[in-house]
Design an enzyme around this catalytic site. Structure first.
Site, short mmCIF file in Angstrom:
data_model
loop_
_atom_site.label_atom_id
_atom_site.label_comp_id
_atom_site.label_asym_id
_atom_site.label_seq_id
_atom_site.Cartn_x
_atom_site.Cartn_y
_atom_site.Cartn_z
CG ASP A 109 52.63 45.83 38.92
OD1 ASP A 109 51.44 46.11 39.07
OD2 ASP A 109 53.03 44.80 38.36
CG ASP A 216 47.37 44.35 40.67
OD1 ASP A 216 47.88 43.46 39.99
OD2 ASP A 216 46.67 44.13 41.68
CD GLU A 274 45.73 42.35 36.27
OE1 GLU A 274 46.01 41.16 36.18
OE2 GLU A 274 45.66 42.94 37.37
CG HIS A 348 52.99 38.28 37.12
ND1 HIS A 348 52.51 39.26 36.27
CD2 HIS A 348 52.32 38.44 38.28
CE1 HIS A 348 51.62 39.98 36.90
NE2 HIS A 348 51.47 39.51 38.12
CG ASP A 349 48.90 37.16 37.30
OD1 ASP A 349 49.57 36.83 38.29
OD2 ASP A 349 48.39 38.29 37.16
C1 NOJ Z 1 46.81 40.84 39.46
C2 NOJ Z 1 48.26 40.51 39.56
O1 NOJ Z 1 48.80 40.43 38.29
C3 NOJ Z 1 48.34 39.23 40.34
O2 NOJ Z 1 49.64 38.67 40.33
C4 NOJ Z 1 47.87 39.50 41.73
O3 NOJ Z 1 47.83 38.29 42.45
C5 NOJ Z 1 46.48 40.13 41.76
N1 NOJ Z 1 46.31 41.14 40.77
C6 NOJ Z 1 46.22 40.77 43.09
O4 NOJ Z 1 47.01 41.90 43.24
#
Ligand code: NOJ
Length: 574
Positions: A109, A216, A274, A348-349
């Site tokens: 990551d 990210d 992302e 994970h989100d």
């Molecule tokens: C995206 C990540 O997947 C998430 O878990 C994170 O809180 C935010 N970006 C900030 O880094």
């Protein structure tokens, strides 16, 4: 084994990630080797046989870098080290070596839109006279306002995790920008030195043996030319941040520069960005190999369909199957033969896919988890499996706010109650959407704490681990695990799954998800009943399946087009 088609290798130096399946590990919740209740790198290394059995090609590791853990490691204070909670750099080297021995690649990551406020760069930047002052976004208070009071922020942007996106630093009398928490200040990518520092760091990791980066919120690195006020909605003086950021004018330039300077393409690395708010058009340009930016992006449109409006994640809206199908289909067609899709339901989100898009009750959990896997994996693109998805792990359904740890969830709860919302409505939203749904510890077996840890897990284990766990799934040939294993095998075996052209069938059906994939003389036909009631697929909507080979199915073959609840089939015609 990953094959590579000959015409593809002529077009590009590589593209090894096209027939690959990626497995995401959230280290905190995967396997705890030392009994402190938090997963760690040696824990992951102890589970490599499991990954080999599943057959994945790549592991994406969520952040393990040094961090104060305000956002579970997405707030990095040292890019060149591993947080002691997770182990040491030596442990990471061992993990990389162990994966490589098994032919599995490792993607790190990369969190470079922001650092932790405890990163030395930001510490230095706090001094207005420091050469690093310009490394972050510092701005004076709103003219005429009393600094540090509500409304005195330079603009009215709200942070993604609640409150204003600007935090006041008394020492210098200025505010700094943070799109996420106040402990995640945004780096200023306009500054050449910042970019140099990041590329150096990336090269350091590539030299250490990593095979790519999951980047990210990488589309946020280019900020709008002017940071200005937005139009507030009634009841909130701050405006959701994603109305302002995500499509900055220098994004393509920065990505190309990064690719060139780190040698992302030249070194055959997997790159996935992302990108909240990314459009098909943007993604097509970013993933067009001729532009040398990224291999693929994570788009958000399909996981935003069950919210009422932009910036209103917690206002639940029932998901409509035609909308979900249409969205993925639009992306398939939109990126077409130019770019490349990433395919995900879980990470994970996000809440657990089987609870969100499937039916996680005892009757349909297994088949709905399998069928969601079938439709996703048979699209064109690189599929991502999030730990536990291959077991059909479900949402947690926590009943008390004290059980939640996630900064976004905890902040939302406090903000919503302070705005006068009813507690049970807020808890219902959390139970449907909280990121902690995906973050409860992995279920390894039916021993205490699901075999995740000998200590007390940092987040409670889901009570259903007695029935849903890896050991049970591996021993049951009809399990979700073995279904995912076969989906991965099919991708490795059939070029049509990797490269075939996509066409959605029955777009308006509220129960059936059906499509074809075509390549040369092969046609793959996928039919899936995405509902908990039986249905019949109209034969006239499909190619003639008379001579078709059934590659994989959730139920025993019946020879008719009647589908049981959550039944799905993959046919091959050639
Ligand atoms: C995206 C990540 O997947 C998430 O878990 C994170 O809180 C935010 N970006 C900030 O880094």
């Amino acid at each position: 084994m990953i094959f590579q088609s000959s015409d593809e290798s002529q077009r590009r130096p590589s593209g090894w990630w096209k027939p690959a399946v990626v497995y995401q590990i959230y280290p905190r919740s995967f396997a705890d080797s030392n009994g402190d209740g938090t997963g760690d790198i040696p824990g992951i290394t102890s589970k490599l046989d499991y990954l080999t059995e599943l057959g994945v090609d790549v592991v994406w590791l969520s952040p393990v870098y040094s961090s104060p853990m305000d956002d579970n490691g997405y707030d990095i204070s040292d890019y060149h080290n591993v947080d002691p909670l997770f182990g040491t750099l030596g442990d990471l080297d061992d993990l990389i070596a162990g994966l490589h021995q098994r032919g599995i690649k490792l993607v790190m990551d990369l969190v470079v839109n922001h650092t932790s406020d405890e990163h030395p760069w930001f510490q230095e930047s706090r001094d207005p006279n420091s050469p690093k002052r310009d490394w972050y976004w510092w701005r004076p208070p709103r003219p005429g306002a009393e600094p540090g009071t509500p409304g005195a922020e330079p603009t009215n942007m709200a942070a993604a995790f609640g409150g204003p996106a600007w935090d006041y630093d008394e020492r210098s009398g200025e505010y700094y920008l943070h799109i996420f928490s106040r402990k995640q200040p945004d780096l200023n990518w306009e500054n050449r030195e910042v970019r140099r520092g990041i590329y150096d760091m990336m090269r350091w990791w590539v030299d250490r043996g990593v095979d790519g980066f999951r980047m990210d919120v990488i589309n946020l690195i280019s900020k709008p030319e002017k940071l200005e006020d937005g139009v507030p909605e009634p009841g909130n003086q701050y405006v959701p941040i994603f109305r302002f950021v995500g499509r900055g004018p220098r994004l393509h330039e920065f990505l190309r520069e990064m690719n060139r300077e780190v040698g992302l393409d030249a070194r055959n690395l997997l790159t996935v960005g992302e990108m909240p708010g990314v459009t098909i058009q943007m993604a097509r340009a970013i993933t067009d190999p001729a532009n040398a930016e990224l291999n693929m992006v994570f788009q958000f449109e399909h996981v935003d369909l069950d919210r009422m409006a932009e910036g209103h994640k917690w206002d639940l809206k029932p998901l409509e199957l035609p909308a979900l199908k249409k969205n993925l289909s639009d992306w398939q067609v939109g990126l077409g033969d130019v770019g490349w899709n990433s395919l995900y339901f879980d990470n994970h989100d996000q809440p657990r896919a089987v609870s969100r898009f499937g039916d996680d009750g005892p009757q349909h959990r297994v088949n709905s988890a399998k069928t969601l896997g079938t439709v996703l994996h048979m699209h064109k693109g690189t599929p991502y499996v999030y730990q536990g998805e291959e077991l059909g792990m479900t949402n947690t359904y926590f009943s008390a706010i004290e059980q939640y740890q996630d900064i976004e969830s905890v902040n939302y709860h406090a903000d919503a109650l302070s705005l006068g919302m009813e507690a049970d409505v807020v808890m219902r939203s959390l139970s449907a959407k909280s990121r902690d749904n995906a973050r409860t510890p992995m279920h390894w077996d039916d021993s205490s704490h699901a075999g995740f840890s000998e200590g007390i897990p940092w987040l409670p284990v889901n009570a259903n681990y007695l029935a849903i766990n890896a050991r049970a799934a591996m021993g049951d040939p009809d399990s979700v695990f073995h279904h995912f294993r076969k989906l991965i095998e099919l991708r490795h075996e059939y070029r049509v799954i990797v490269e075939g052209r996509f066409q959605l069938l029955l777009p308006d059906s509220e129960q059936i998800w059906a499509f074809t994939r075509s390549l040369d003389n092969s046609i793959l036909v996928v039919i899936a009943n995405c509902s908990s009631a039986p249905t019949v697929v109209p034969a006239e909507a499909l190619p003639d399946l008379g001579r078709a080979q059934l590659l994989l199915a959730t139920h025993a073959a019946t020879g008719t087009l009647q589908l049981q609840p959550w039944e799905s089939r993959i046919y091959l015609l050639r």
